[in-house]
Design an enzyme around this catalytic site. Structure first.
Site, short mmCIF file in Angstrom:
data_model
loop_
_atom_site.label_atom_id
_atom_site.label_comp_id
_atom_site.label_asym_id
_atom_site.label_seq_id
_atom_site.Cartn_x
_atom_site.Cartn_y
_atom_site.Cartn_z
N TYR A 56 31.96 22.56 48.75
CA TYR A 56 32.64 22.11 47.53
C TYR A 56 31.66 22.19 46.38
CZ TYR A 56 37.41 20.58 47.93
OH TYR A 56 38.76 20.58 48.01
N GLU A 58 32.70 21.82 42.73
CA GLU A 58 33.42 21.62 41.46
C GLU A 58 32.41 21.47 40.34
OE1 GLU A 58 36.19 18.41 41.84
OE2 GLU A 58 37.42 19.50 43.28
N ASP A 202 43.85 42.12 29.40
CA ASP A 202 43.78 41.94 30.84
C ASP A 202 43.50 43.33 31.42
OD1 ASP A 202 44.39 41.81 33.55
OD2 ASP A 202 46.09 40.46 33.29
N THR A 228 41.22 41.03 37.34
CA THR A 228 41.05 40.76 38.76
C THR A 228 39.81 41.53 39.18
OG1 THR A 228 42.50 42.60 39.28
CG2 THR A 228 43.48 40.40 39.31
N LYS A 231 40.74 45.50 42.20
CA LYS A 231 41.45 46.78 42.04
C LYS A 231 40.39 47.89 41.89
CE LYS A 231 45.63 44.57 40.38
NZ LYS A 231 45.51 43.28 39.67
N ARG A 237 39.37 39.78 46.49
CA ARG A 237 40.64 39.43 45.82
C ARG A 237 40.43 38.17 45.00
NH1 ARG A 237 45.52 41.20 46.05
NH2 ARG A 237 44.78 42.76 47.52
N1 DSN Z 1 50.45 42.77 40.98
C1 DSN Z 1 49.37 43.54 40.43
C2 DSN Z 1 49.62 45.00 40.52
O1 DSN Z 1 50.03 45.46 41.58
O2 DSN Z 1 49.39 45.72 39.58
C3 DSN Z 1 48.96 43.11 39.05
O3 DSN Z 1 50.01 42.81 38.20
#
Ligand code: DSN
Length: 427
Positions: A56, A58, A202, A228, A231, A237
């Site tokens: 933990y 925080e 984003d 994110t 990708k 993730r």
């Molecule tokens: N759900 C993700 C995608 O597949 O692009 C991001 O929005």
């Protein structure tokens, strides 16, 4: 002596061990072409499966609400410093568990509930969390959507400008989940400033390309940049927020304690590993190959009679109109899945089909490029996609493409040692 604490997964839970072995097999023998997916390195998997999951923590490094954080502090500092080095941002928060929570934290830092956001329409390639009516974003804020032009199918910057002046949003959002062209962050940043709005990009899909300079960076033009990490960036993730120093405190407070409690320190550590990999020369070569592979795929599919939205791709993704061949996106997704090619159905701009059917499929090159595939393989795969979709009901076509897919996959193994081990344990 065997106890609850020292068994292997296969001994402790054969059912879940079998699920993992099945997934390793699925990944190994199918062509993963979902544009938002990728394969992390063994090093990242190791960090994710580490004892850091127990802690933990925080708060933030040096200011935690729990004792014993001196070790995980090092991991978070490494992640923060490396992210700053890659992207050249003033401040970074590496704790968001996901892109959704990263975006939520920015909205909470910058806005009051009910404020107006100008964001890209999901139906035109935007993101769910940029204002879809069923998402928290659409339910908490007044959303004014913008889209792409009907002719070029590229972002309608003039419309953004017009809508910004008309609606005076408090936040102008950009970034997309199904858009294959360079995004003009400079222009969108200026539009936001002109109307006194905050700006946010984003970059979830293109973060890996931005990291190595193969897509213009939003950092100089935007107040907030979220992403994110799983990708094109090819990390665990999770999510991340970058912002100007003036917003640092508000963003950190919005992530913890407003949106999240304890950070996932094993994932934070895995982000640090991902960022270290992104700083190595091989990562730029990988991203260059991602773009080249996508370009070849788009050209070949176009030559085979499919319509590529906006006429092509500058990045890792393309949106393919399959309705021109008399199929819905759902039918195409299913036919390709049966042949061993994994894609997702996707609405195309101004789609005439409902979202669960859609007129398109979204195809991306990041995961196949991670396996080491290059332009010659893309040409062959485009041919197989075309073949499978020419006769989607034919069992013999499906079988024949499936066999060729498997043979190609065997030439480009992924997680080979894991596959061998789990097959041995579960067979
Ligand atoms: N759900 C993700 C995608 O597949 O692009 C991001 O929005």
């Amino acid at each position: 002596m065997t106890t609850l604490m020292n068994r292997s997964l296969a001994q402790a839970d054969p059912e879940i061990a079998a699920v993992i072995a099945d997934e390793e097999r699925r990944l190994a023998y199918n062509l993963e072409m979902i544009a938002s997916e990728n394969f992390v390195s063994e090093a990242i998997l190791e960090a994710m499966g580490s004892v850091l999951t127990n802690k933990y923590a925080e708060g933030y490094p040096g200011k935690r609400y729990y004792g014993g954080c001196e070790v995980v502090d090092v991991a978070e500092d490494l992640a923060r410093n490396r992210a700053r080095q890659i992207f050249g941002c003033e401040h970074v928060n590496v704790q968001p568990h996901s892109g959704s929570q990263a975006n939520m934290a920015v909205y909470l830092a910058a806005l009051n509930y009910g404020d107006t956001i100008l964001g890209m329409n999901l139906a035109h390639g935007g993101h769910l969390t940029h204002g879809h009516p069923l998402n928290f974003s659409g339910r908490s804020y007044k959303i004014v959507p913008y889209g792409v032009t009907k002719d070029a199918e590229t972002i309608d910057y003039d419309e953004i400008e017009r809508l910004a002046h008309e609606h005076k949003p408090k936040l102008v959002l950009c970034g997309a989940s199904a858009y294959s062209r360079i995004i003009d962050f400079e222009r969108i940043g200026k539009i936001a400033r002109d109307v006194g709005a905050y700006s946010m990009a984003d970059v979830a899909h293109i973060a890996g390309l931005v990291a190595v300079g193969l897509h213009p960076s939003p950092i100089p033009h935007m107040d907030f940049v979220t992403t994110t990490t799983h990708k094109t960036l090819r990390g665990p993730r999770a999510g991340m927020i970058m912002c100007r120093e003036q917003f640092a405190k508000d963003v950190d407070r919005a992530v913890f304690p407003t949106v999240q409690g304890g950070p996932l320190m094993h994932i934070v550590a895995a982000k640090a590993v991902c960022f270290k990999e992104a700083l190595e020369p091989g990562f730029k070569e990988y991203q260059q190959q991602v773009i080249s592979n996508a370009r070849v795929l788009a050209e070949e599919l176009s030559a085979a009679g499919f319509r590529i939205i906006s006429g092509g791709t500058d990045n890792h993704v393309m949106l393919v109109d399959v309705f021109v061949k008399g199929l819905t996106g759902a039918q195409a997704e299913k036919a390709l899945e049966r042949a061993g090619v994994t894609v997702n159905k996707n609405a195309i701009p101004f789609d005439t089909q409902p979202p669960m059917k859609a007129s398109g499929v979204r195809i991306g090159s990041p995961a196949l490029t991670t396996r080491g595939m290059k332009e010659p393989e893309m040409k062959v795969i485009a041919g197989w996609i075309s073949e499978a979709l020419a006769d989607p009901e034919s069992e013999s076509v499906r079988k024949s493409v499936r066999e060729r897919v498997k043979a190609l996959c065997e030439r480009f193994p992924i997680y080979e040692a894991r596959l061998v081990r789990s097959l041995a344990q579960t067979s």
